[in-house]
Design an enzyme around this catalytic site. Structure first.
Site: not given
Ligand SMILES: Cc1cc2nc3c(=O)[nH]c(=O)nc-3n(C[C@H](O)[C@H](O)[C@H](O)COP(=O)(O)OP(=O)(O)OC[C@H]3O[C@@H](n4cnc5c(N)ncnc54)[C@H](O)[C@@H]3O)c2cc1C
Length: 597
Positions: A439
């Site tokens: 989220e």
């Molecule tokens: C158990 C679990 C349940 C989930 N449930 C859902 C769901 O029901 N539906 C759904 O759609 N998604 C879901 N997600 C996905 C979740 O919302 C994403 O994992 C989350 O939004 C982060 O995206 P990412 O994993 O690609 O990380 P990335 O976007 O790759 O981020 C990696 C790091 O980079 C940082 N970062 C990235 N962009 C920026 C920026 N602009 N400024 C500063 N820092 C930045 C982040 O803070 C983080 O520390 C779930 C994930 C998990 C693990």
């Protein structure tokens, strides 16, 4: 192992003394809401959460959900508990009565949700995601879509999911690639979604997926994303279930925590294309998501509070039982329960004070959410909405980050046994760890706070909050006693630190956006500590006045005073350092990054 006992007394205190229950009960639509009714709801939900959901928490962690050739089996007991959950009407609590809901305000839903989350976070994620999907349909669904899906989803016999994430599109949803191709009166959806919470399971008759995808001629980036309803089973006009749609769960993830909550990889359109219907207008899907995000982010912030409460209860029980070391300064030669040792008390107080601060802030924001929707006065609605918008990233980011700290302290209280799974303390830390990620990560919350919520409006709402704090300082000035004197001093210093940061953000953002963002997370934490400390201080003032009048439970009220004092000395006192980390430290972050990475 200790069971979860809902902290109903503290919940009631916050509802009535801090969050303004009477004002919310007086809003249009709440004519039937009384303090007695809320008491009954909380007591009944405390029983359900403690007796039905909490005992499944550890089983759920141990067994996890299991993928079986496209189907997912939830852990033992979850199906029966979910049946009881919907039969008890819990899923319908906060949704409109037009579709079978009970229409209770967010302020009442907040403690109810807190209990489910404390008792069993994995279980609570199913209704959380259904709630998100319901909000989207309430917001932009057509009459036909609302009639078809909402009654069953509000009842809970059908659940919902939110399908945003793809392998290349996490924090940055502009990169979503899933396709939606028009086909007569509907669309065919193709693509893969990952990390979908409760994307597949055995609790409900149908699963209603809300999916972000692009139509063929959609513009690039965030302005070309649309939102679609894609049910697992197609639904006939009379509401009966038809054939399977072309969507399946390819696998579920093996993860650090929330083992019982299935996190699914979903494949759309491997054969003829999954049938989907558009929600609202094409290309406005992300905009709709942003409107809904307040509710979802608030709910995840509540997860931080809820896990902290559970971790605190577990640690407190252990500290009373575990015998180790003689008491300092005591005359006895026998070892005593560890709760007698000052450092263990410090840890327990830190867990308790931070948990109560999170609760107080979250419920105050829940009341503002109700006012932002239902207050008869337009200006009050707008003021409440601005306050909610500012506070949501704080409730989400600060409460979840704090929950990791609180759950970790909980392990420390247990010593070596905390590191051993059988005490349960480790599960709370593992479960808490996801809350700062999904989220929107803490970094994304902090970006939102300083960018959209402060810089964009030149800090107007933040300055109004700081002005309210100055008004409260004048109230505190009239109170007697050393505790409130210290609280006042610390709160004023924290507010001054926040004021410096807001001024700095407004000045720095337009000319040096990278520096502003480099200090965003320390600032978010500062705001959490300040706003949580503010609410504890309000509670302490109420407690002092009640004690003086001889009203209420003296021991509970005295604890409110000493908890606020503890929070002031140990947590509010960190605010000036966080200001320095933002204002002076930001440039250092960027310089270091250039030199070292
Ligand atoms: C158990 C679990 C349940 C989930 N449930 C859902 C769901 O029901 N539906 C759904 O759609 N998604 C879901 N997600 C996905 C979740 O919302 C994403 O994992 C989350 O939004 C982060 O995206 P990412 O994993 O690609 O990380 P990335 O976007 O790759 O981020 C990696 C790091 O980079 C940082 N970062 C990235 N962009 C920026 C920026 N602009 N400024 C500063 N820092 C930045 C982040 O803070 C983080 O520390 C779930 C994930 C998990 C693990």
């Amino acid at each position: 192992m200790s069971n979860y006992v809902a902290p109903v007394r503290d919940m009631q205190f916050v509802l009535h003394e801090l969050a303004g229950f009477d004002e919310v009960a007086a809003l249009p639509g709440n004519a039937d809401l009384s303090a007695d009714l809320v008491n009954q709801i909380l007591e009944e939900n405390a029983r359900f959460s403690g007796e039905v959901l909490a005992p499944l928490n550890e089983i759920g962690d141990r067994e996890g959900s299991v993928w079986l050739d496209g189907d997912v089996r939830t852990p033992k007991g979850f199906k029966e508990a979910y049946k009881q959950f919907i039969e008890g009407g819990w899923n319908a609590l906060q949704f409109p009565s037009d579709f079978g809901g009970q229409g209770l305000p967010k302020l009442v839903a907040a403690p109810v949700m807190e209990m489910w989350k404390s008792a069993n976070l994995s279980f609570s994620l199913c209704p959380l995601l259904t709630g998100g999907a319901i909000e989207a349909l309430l917001l932009r669904g057509t009459d036909a879509q609302q009639r078809t899906f909402l009654p069953k989803m509000i009842e809970g016999t059908w659940t919902g999911t939110m399908n945003l994430t793809e392998p290349q599109a996490g924090s940055d949803l502009a990169l979503v690639k899933a396709k939606a191709v028009p086909d007569g009166d509907h669309y065919r959806i193709y693509g893969q979604k990952i990390f979908i919470t409760y994307g597949e399971h055995d609790l409900a008759e149908n699963i209603v997926h809300l999916v972000l995808a692009r139509t063929p001629d959609a513009p690039e980036g965030v302005k070309g994303i649309s939102l679609f309803i894609v049910p697992k089973y197609l639904v006939a006009a009379d509401g009966s279930l038809g054939p399977r749609n072309d969507v399946r769960c390819v696998s579920i993830e093996h993860k650090l925590g929330i083992h019982a909550s299935p996190t699914a990889v979903m494949a759309y359109g491997d054969k003829e294309g999954a049938v989907g219907s558009l929600v609202g207008e094409e290309n406005r899907g992300l905009e709709y998501m942003f409107i809904m995000m307040n509710a979802a982010r608030f709910a995840v912030g509540m997860e931080g509070l809820a896990i902290s409460e559970r971790a605190y209860q577990r640690a407190l029980a252990y500290a009373k039982e575990r015998i180790q070391s003689r008491e300092l300064g005591g005359s006895g030669s026998k070892a005593v329960p560890i709760i007698r040792h000052p450092d263990v008390r410090r840890m327990l107080m830190s867990m308790k004070a931070q948990t109560e601060a999170m609760r107080a802030l979250a419920y105050v924001v829940a009341a503002a959410l109700d006012k932002s929707h239902h207050h008869p006065d337009k200006e009050e609605r707008a003021r409440s909405q601005a306050f909610v918008d500012l506070m949501i990233p704080i409730v989400k980011g600060w409460s979840t980050e704090t929950s990791i700290e609180v759950a970790s302290i909980g392990i420390q209280v247990h010593g070596g046994m905390g590191f051993i799974e059988e005490t349960g303390a480790a599960q709370y830390l593992r479960d808490a760890r996801i809350t700062t990620i999904y989220e929107g990560t803490t970094g994304i919350q902090a970006n939102d706070l300083i960018g959209r919520k402060i810089a964009r409006e030149s800090g107007a709402t933040a300055k109004a909050v700081l002005e309210a704090l100055r008004g409260f300082d004048r109230e505190l000035a009239g109170a007697a006693g050393e505790d409130l004197e210290v609280v006042r001093k610390r709160l004023a210093a924290a507010a001054a630190a926040a004021q410096d940061c807001v001024n700095w953000i407004v000045a720095t953002y337009p000319k040096d956006i990278k520096s502003a963002h480099a200090g965003a997370v320390p600032f978010l934490k500062l705001m959490g500590i300040l706003c949580g400390g503010w609410q504890l201080a309000r509670g302490a003032l109420v407690a002092q006045s009640k004690i003086a009048k001889g009203e209420g439970d003296a021991a509970f009220l005295k604890a409110k005073l000493s908890t606020a004092r503890f929070f002031a000395d140990h947590h509010l006192s960190q605010a000036p350092g966080l200001r320095d980390a933002m204002v002076q430290g930001a440039a250092g972050v960027l310089a270091l990054a250039e030199e070292q990475f």
